[in-house]
Design a protein around this motif. Structure first.
Motif, mmCIF file in Angstrom:
data_model
loop_
_atom_site.group_PDB
_atom_site.id
_atom_site.type_symbol
_atom_site.label_atom_id
_atom_site.label_comp_id
_atom_site.label_asym_id
_atom_site.label_seq_id
_atom_site.Cartn_x
_atom_site.Cartn_y
_atom_site.Cartn_z
ATOM 1 N N ALA A 401 -22.973 -3.302 18.616
ATOM 2 C CA ALA A 401 -22.519 -4.400 19.629
ATOM 3 C C ALA A 401 -22.991 -4.759 20.486
ATOM 4 C CB ALA A 401 -20.872 -3.152 20.066
ATOM 5 N N LEU A 402 -23.572 -4.498 21.100
ATOM 6 C CA LEU A 402 -23.918 -5.063 22.388
ATOM 7 C C LEU A 402 -25.219 -6.447 21.318
ATOM 8 C CD1 LEU A 402 -24.668 -6.002 25.507
ATOM 9 C CD2 LEU A 402 -27.384 -4.538 24.338
ATOM 10 N N HIS A 403 -25.580 -6.559 20.441
ATOM 11 C CA HIS A 403 -26.232 -7.265 19.850
ATOM 12 C C HIS A 403 -25.129 -8.341 18.720
ATOM 13 C CE1 HIS A 403 -30.554 -5.924 20.005
ATOM 14 N NE2 HIS A 403 -30.504 -5.287 19.568
ATOM 15 N N LYS A 404 -24.011 -7.577 18.390
ATOM 16 C CA LYS A 404 -23.303 -8.657 18.084
ATOM 17 C C LYS A 404 -22.143 -9.548 18.873
ATOM 18 C CE LYS A 404 -24.463 -7.949 13.292
ATOM 19 N NZ LYS A 404 -23.552 -9.117 12.750
ATOM 20 N N ARG A 405 -22.102 -9.031 20.057
ATOM 21 C CA ARG A 405 -21.308 -9.397 21.128
ATOM 22 C C ARG A 405 -21.429 -11.372 21.464
ATOM 23 N NH1 ARG A 405 -21.964 -7.559 27.264
ATOM 24 N NH2 ARG A 405 -23.803 -9.058 26.927
ATOM 25 N N PRO A 406 -20.236 -11.668 21.551
ATOM 26 C CA PRO A 406 -21.113 -13.547 21.943
ATOM 27 C C PRO A 406 -21.903 -13.740 22.790
ATOM 28 C CG PRO A 406 -18.835 -12.829 20.714
ATOM 29 C CD PRO A 406 -19.155 -11.378 21.217
ATOM 30 N N LYS A 407 -22.338 -14.532 22.578
ATOM 31 C CA LYS A 407 -23.219 -15.063 24.418
ATOM 32 C C LYS A 407 -22.852 -15.837 24.477
ATOM 33 C CE LYS A 407 -26.618 -16.124 20.711
ATOM 34 N NZ LYS A 407 -25.715 -15.326 19.299
ATOM 35 N N GLU A 437 -31.944 -2.730 26.836
ATOM 36 C CA GLU A 437 -31.556 -4.512 26.055
ATOM 37 C C GLU A 437 -31.083 -5.281 26.864
ATOM 38 O OE1 GLU A 437 -31.738 -3.811 22.172
ATOM 39 O OE2 GLU A 437 -33.096 -2.896 22.044
ATOM 40 N N HIS A 438 -31.392 -6.354 26.998
ATOM 41 C CA HIS A 438 -29.733 -7.343 27.821
ATOM 42 C C HIS A 438 -29.275 -7.374 27.250
ATOM 43 C CE1 HIS A 438 -31.657 -5.606 31.720
ATOM 44 N NE2 HIS A 438 -33.213 -6.136 31.232
ATOM 45 N N GLY A 439 -29.158 -7.534 25.821
ATOM 46 C CA GLY A 439 -27.760 -8.189 24.950
ATOM 47 C C GLY A 439 -28.744 -9.553 24.777
ATOM 48 N N PRO A 440 -28.089 -10.709 23.077
ATOM 49 C CA PRO A 440 -28.481 -11.630 23.158
ATOM 50 C C PRO A 440 -29.662 -12.303 24.060
ATOM 51 C CG PRO A 440 -26.489 -10.704 21.987
ATOM 52 C CD PRO A 440 -27.196 -9.685 23.013
ATOM 53 N N ILE A 441 -30.209 -13.253 24.168
ATOM 54 C CA ILE A 441 -29.897 -13.859 24.921
ATOM 55 C C ILE A 441 -29.582 -15.027 24.573
ATOM 56 C CG2 ILE A 441 -32.288 -15.625 25.389
ATOM 57 C CD1 ILE A 441 -34.029 -13.385 25.065
#
Length: 643
Positions: A401-407, A437-441
């Motif tokens: 979910a963290l990787h899919k969350r909008p940036k 991990e801090h999620g998508p950059i």
């Protein structure tokens, strides 16, 4: 020069043959064909038609012979055409089963045209030849390039009575005609069932119990019967039980796969009653019938007949529930989960939900990857489901979910990925055992493109609202008093009306919010400002624009009410009621927030009550604050009067 004359003469001879055949003129056919058994001299210079050469009697682009033309004629059952066929046959017997470029014989053409007398006559001509019954069967069983006999053409006739009579005629002569093709082709029985001709299908079976059941692409007649007729499905199961076991060549799908995928629950029940093991027979991809089920009624039948088929895994190690979640069949999944809860099988349901596929993903992982918020609500509503199981990559559902969350800051508040991540965090989900991990950059170029793409639209709408609200402030409903009025000339006529006060307040709020939206949008457009600040300013402009729109609608409805209430109160009330459509999106937001909070409450009990109340209040305040201010001023004026 001589060869050219011969070619022209040959073409003329073909034209004569064609016209004579089309008109059924036996005398004219007899003349150009002549009386010699080997060659025919046409009354043209140097033109000879060789009867032994089929091509010499070809008269169309599909290489139809004259007998094809006579047999397919619209008047083919007339006596003169029957006589013409006899004349042609007497001169060229080899044309009786000669094929054109499509492989069709004259018998195919006659059957396709529905000429039952011509069909009988061709059979009679075959009977008169040497070989007797063998010759007749050879003519009847001649297949075209599609592997079809004249019986197939008879089945396609639009006139049901004619089709039945034609089939009966052909089967009386050769009772085993329905056995062709022997394998891997469309049998007459398959064709009859696919066309809904159940009565003819029963006729074929009554004539020959050993008829062919084959269909195209390795199918059998039961594959199409389950999609056409429940009655025929039951009859076929009585005739041949082994039809349940056969898979097609393309996917290895059995008739039960077909019935389950198309949602025919009665056919599914009949097939399982006939062969229970068919529910456990996979196709070439390893999928069982329950994996391809498309309707809740089919799933119910499968689970009632074979309860443990829910645990079957396909070639990717996925159960039916995995497949339903992956394919975003949310309604079907909610039905199944509700079925398990109602039948007190919560623990069993949870064990299936926690089952890993070949990639280590559970149903919770797949729900996150599919971005299905309702499915996630349903899953998290079951407290027995494990939330922190990792897949083969060591990722939990929260990691995905963290990787899919909008940036970035620019995203829709009800974006599914954003909701999923927030929901998992609120329900106590954990990250996998790996470095944090801090999620998508944040992709600054992508974020800037979002702002630049939406800015023109928001700017235009905000400017329009500023213009409309500014204009409405000076063209008030009810108009102004004349100059001769005592000490109040030029003032609004409805100034002492409470609804007019509400109109003024709502219009002022619309003007203020639209102006603030433009100001925020201006800051969002400055490229020299930090992108994060620009993003926040952009989001703020959307919030103000939303508030301006709500205030403008309120001003419109209240202004109409102020003008019409004294003379047409019902119309005024209807207008105000229609304006409440603007509140539908608020209802949507509240519903989504409520659904999420109920999941929290089910998992964390009382600790989430405060969160639930806070979320509801915050959602309503952000959406309805212009109305709150307007109502507050109205109450104040009611208490203290209009000054």
């Amino acid at each position: 020069m001589g060869s050219q004359n011969k070619m022209r003469a040959s073409e003329s001879a073909r034209e004569l043959l064609m016209m004579a055949a089309r008109e059924g003129d036996s005398a004219r056919l007899n003349h150009p064909l002549g009386n010699h058994d080997a060659t025919v001299v046409v009354p043209m210079p140097e033109v000879v038609v060789n009867i032994d050469d089929i091509d010499s009697l070809t008269v169309s682009r599909v290489e139809d012979s004259v007998l094809h033309v006579v047999a397919a004629s619209a008047r083919g059952d007339n006596a003169e055409f029957l006589e013409s066929a006899s004349v042609i046959h007497s001169k060229a017997k080899h044309l009786l089963d000669a094929s054109n470029s499509k492989g069709d014989t004259p018998l195919h053409c006659a059957a396709r045209a529905g000429r039952i007398k011509m069909v009988s006559h061709i059979i009679y001509l075959a009977t008169a030849e040497e070989g007797g019954d063998a010759r007749v069967k050879a003519v009847l069983r001649k297949q075209n390039k599609k592997g079809e006999t004249a019986l197939h053409e008879a089945l396609r006739l639009a006139d049901r009575k004619m089709a039945r009579a034609m089939v009966d005629t052909l089967m009386e002569v050769d009772a085993e005609l329905a056995r062709l093709p022997i394998a891997n082709g469309t049998s007459p029985l398959y064709l009859a069932v696919s066309l809904g001709r159940d009565d003819i299908a029963e006729l074929l079976y009554s004539k020959d119990k050993e008829l062919s059941y084959s269909g195209p692409d390795g199918q059998n007649v039961l594959h199409v019967a389950v999609l056409r007729s429940q009655g025929m499905t039951n009859k076929l199961l009585e005739w041949n039980m082994d039809l349940c076991k056969q898979g097609d060549q393309r996917n290895g799908s059995t008739p039960l796969h077909f019935a389950a995928s198309c949602g025919f629950d009665q056919a599914v029940a009949s097939l399982i009653n006939a062969d229970k093991y068919s529910a456990y027979r996979p196709d070439n991809t390893g999928s069982f019938p329950i994996h391809v089920a498309s309707k809740a009624s089919v799933v119910r039948v499968l689970l009632e007949k074979c309860p443990d088929c829910l645990e079957l895994q396909d070639a990717q190690g996925r159960t039916f529930l995995h497949v339903v979640i992956r394919d975003k069949k949310g309604t079907l999944f909610r039905f199944v989960s509700g079925l398990f809860r109602a039948s007190h099988q919560v623990l069993r349901f949870a064990s299936i939900m926690d089952m890993h596929d070949n990639e280590g993903n559970t149903c919770l992982h797949l729900a996150v990857l599919a971005g299905s918020v309702p499915t996630l609500h349903c899953l998290l509503g079951n407290k027995e489901i494990q939330m922190n199981l990792p897949n083969n990559n060591g990722q939990t559902a929260l990691d995905l979910a963290l990787h899919k969350r909008p940036k970035g800051s620019v995203h829709f508040g009800l974006d599914s990925w954003y909701q999923i991540h927030s929901l998992l965090v609120a329900t106590g989900a954990k990250y996998g055992a790996h470095l944090k991990e801090h999620g998508p950059i944040l992709n600054e170029k992508e974020e800037e493109d979002k702002i630049n793409g939406y800015t023109p639209t928001i700017g235009i709408v905000s400017a329009l609202l500023v213009t409309v609200s500014f204009t409405a402030a000076f063209t008030v409903p009810g108009g102004y008093r004349g100059e001769d009025a005592q000490q109040k000339g030029g003032t609004p006529v409805l100034a002492q009306n409470y609804s007019f006060v509400v109109f003024i307040v709502a219009n002022n709020l619309a003007l203020l919010c639209s102006a603030l939206s433009l100001a925020s949008l201006m800051y969002a457009g400055f490229t020299s400002i930090d992108l994060r600040i620009r993003s926040k300013a952009f989001v703020l402009s959307i919030v103000f624009l939303n508030s301006s729109g709500r205030s403008m609608v309120a001003a419109f409805s209240v202004g109409i009410y102020a003008v019409l209430a004294p003379v047409a109160r019902a119309v005024a009330l209807i207008t105000m009621a229609c304006s409440t459509i603007m509140l539908l999106d608020i209802g949507w937001f509240v519903y989504m927030a409520t659904a999420a909070q109920l999941v929290h409450f089910n998992r964390l009990r009382m600790r989430q009550c405060f969160r639930f109340a806070l979320t509801m209040v915050a959602t309503l305040l952000v959406s309805l604050w212009p109305y709150a201010i307007t109502v507050s001023i109205l109450i104040y004026t009611r208490i203290y009067g209009i000054h």
